[in-house]
Design an enzyme around this catalytic site. Structure first.
Site, PDB file in Angstrom:
ATOM      1  N   ASP A  57      44.441  39.484  37.321  1.00 15.77           N
ATOM      2  CA  ASP A  57      43.238  38.390  38.602  1.00 15.77           C
ATOM      3  C   ASP A  57      43.917  36.995  39.297  1.00 15.77           C
ATOM      4  O   ASP A  57      42.882  35.891  39.942  1.00 15.77           O
ATOM      5  CB  ASP A  57      42.315  37.324  37.337  1.00 15.77           C
ATOM      6  CG  ASP A  57      41.697  38.627  37.147  1.00 15.77           C
ATOM      7  OD1 ASP A  57      41.562  39.547  37.157  1.00 15.77           O
ATOM      8  OD2 ASP A  57      41.820  38.634  35.425  1.00 15.77           O
ATOM      9  N   SER A  81      31.970  52.299  35.111  1.00 13.18           N
ATOM     10  CA  SER A  81      30.651  52.342  35.837  1.00 13.18           C
ATOM     11  C   SER A  81      30.891  52.416  37.802  1.00 13.18           C
ATOM     12  O   SER A  81      30.290  52.505  38.488  1.00 13.18           O
ATOM     13  CB  SER A  81      29.748  51.500  35.523  1.00 13.18           C
ATOM     14  OG  SER A  81      30.147  50.073  35.392  1.00 13.18           O
ATOM     15  N   ILE A 127      49.042  45.620  36.021  1.00  7.16           N
ATOM     16  CA  ILE A 127      50.466  47.026  37.371  1.00  7.16           C
ATOM     17  C   ILE A 127      51.115  46.039  37.137  1.00  7.16           C
ATOM     18  O   ILE A 127      51.610  45.485  37.856  1.00  7.16           O
ATOM     19  CB  ILE A 127      48.808  46.452  38.693  1.00  7.16           C
ATOM     20  CG1 ILE A 127      47.698  47.219  38.181  1.00  7.16           C
ATOM     21  CG2 ILE A 127      49.751  46.886  40.006  1.00  7.16           C
ATOM     22  CD1 ILE A 127      47.311  48.433  38.109  1.00  7.16           C
ATOM     23  N   HIS A 166      36.903  41.757  39.200  1.00  6.76           N
ATOM     24  CA  HIS A 166      36.256  41.188  38.271  1.00  6.76           C
ATOM     25  C   HIS A 166      35.418  40.640  38.413  1.00  6.76           C
ATOM     26  O   HIS A 166      34.307  40.446  38.997  1.00  6.76           O
ATOM     27  CB  HIS A 166      37.501  39.963  38.403  1.00  6.76           C
ATOM     28  CG  HIS A 166      37.237  39.548  36.823  1.00  6.76           C
ATOM     29  ND1 HIS A 166      38.305  39.212  35.661  1.00  6.76           N
ATOM     30  CD2 HIS A 166      36.834  37.594  36.356  1.00  6.76           C
ATOM     31  CE1 HIS A 166      38.589  39.016  34.972  1.00  6.76           C
ATOM     32  NE2 HIS A 166      37.496  37.870  35.366  1.00  6.76           N
TER      33      HIS A 166
END
Length: 295
Positions: A233, A96, A176, A192
């Protein structure tokens, strides 16, 4: 007939320019120029080209099948901002945020182009959307169930070939690799669905995040856009937007409220070179309207 190229004719006073569209029939490779006078104010669309007038310069907002026309126009008349950036988007699901970024790009809200999509799930909705819009799809990482997929080193090489300047994670669930982080310093962003550093880290993704927020009793949540490092994160936070957690929220309802246009806004700033780094390593977004202020 197809408009397959353009050049910009003589400048006309006021808000009028002359655009010469090169038309070509499907049966011949020869073409002829057909002048078109176009009146416009801030934004003008004609055929598959969209132009914006900024001061005395003309900026191509949408080029579609005319990449050569962009460079020739900008060389001759200048551009309202720096060259468009090449973007790679990483997705694992429906994409999205990827779709929002792509739509913003082709509609002139982002001064960059999504030139390649990277996914660990080549059958996901985001990958299908990319194929439907003629965006190349790369599989990463390699799967133990398939011979397809690139290694971290090969992925870096491939992104270099695409001349990628920024990498945007949009629901990509894999960590990653260090090789990619080191190859693209301060150039990888992630969004996030919580106010980091709360409710972040390995295992916190999708509806799991929103369920954890609701169960904790937190009164506020919201998306966080941050730079990516070698861990989940923990990179430097660039932007956040606060939304309320309502008393009777379900995870799905909270997810819908958290989904917003903040990623598009941040990517727009990134492509306009409005990200600055404070001496202590904190990134800030310079205001477009007032360069002396930060968002």
């Amino acid at each position: 007939m197809d408009a397959v190229g353009l050049n910009l004719g003589n400048r006309v006073p006021s808000n009028r320019i002359v655009i010469n569209f090169l038309e070509r029939t499907h049966s011949t490779s020869s073409g002829t120029y057909r002048p078109q006078k176009v009146d416009f104010g801030e934004v003008c669309s004609y055929g598959n080209v969209t132009l914006r007038k900024q001061g005395g310069a003309l900026e191509v907002l949408r080029r579609n099948s005319l990449p050569g026309a962009v460079s020739s126009l900008e060389e001759k008349y200048g551009s309202g901002s720096s060259a468009r950036k090449n973007l790679a988007v990483f997705v694992s699901g429906g994409g999205s945020n990827f779709r929002s970024i792509h739509n913003a790009s082709i509609n002139g809200l982002i001064h960059g182009d999504v030139v390649v999509l990277v996914t660990d799930k080549p059958g996901c909705g985001g990958a299908e959307y990319a194929r439907d819009h003629n965006i190349p799809v790369i599989q990463f990482p390699k799967s133990k169930y398939s011979l397809e997929g690139l290694s971290p080193t090969d992925l870096v090489i491939s992104l270099r070939k695409w001349k990628i300047q920024y990498i945007l994670l949009a629901g990509f669930l894999k960590l990653i690799p260090t090789e990619l982080v080191q190859a693209f310093p301060r150039s990888i962003l992630n969004i996030h669905p919580s106010l980091l550093p709360a409710f972040g880290g390995k295992g916190y993704y999708g509806l799991k995040v929103h369920k954890a927020v609701i169960e904790s009793g937190a009164r506020y949540s919201g998306p966080t856009v941050h730079f990516v490092d070698e861990h989940y994160d923990t990179g430097r936070i660039l932007a956040q937007k606060v939304v309320p957690v309502l008393a009777n929220d379900t995870a799905e309802q909270l997810a819908a409220r958290v989904l917003c246009e903040v990623y598009v806004e941040v990517v727009s700033a990134l492509c306009e070179d409005r990200i600055v780094w404070r001496e202590d390593g904190v990134p800030l977004i310079r205001s477009k309207e007032n360069p002396d202020e930060y968002n």
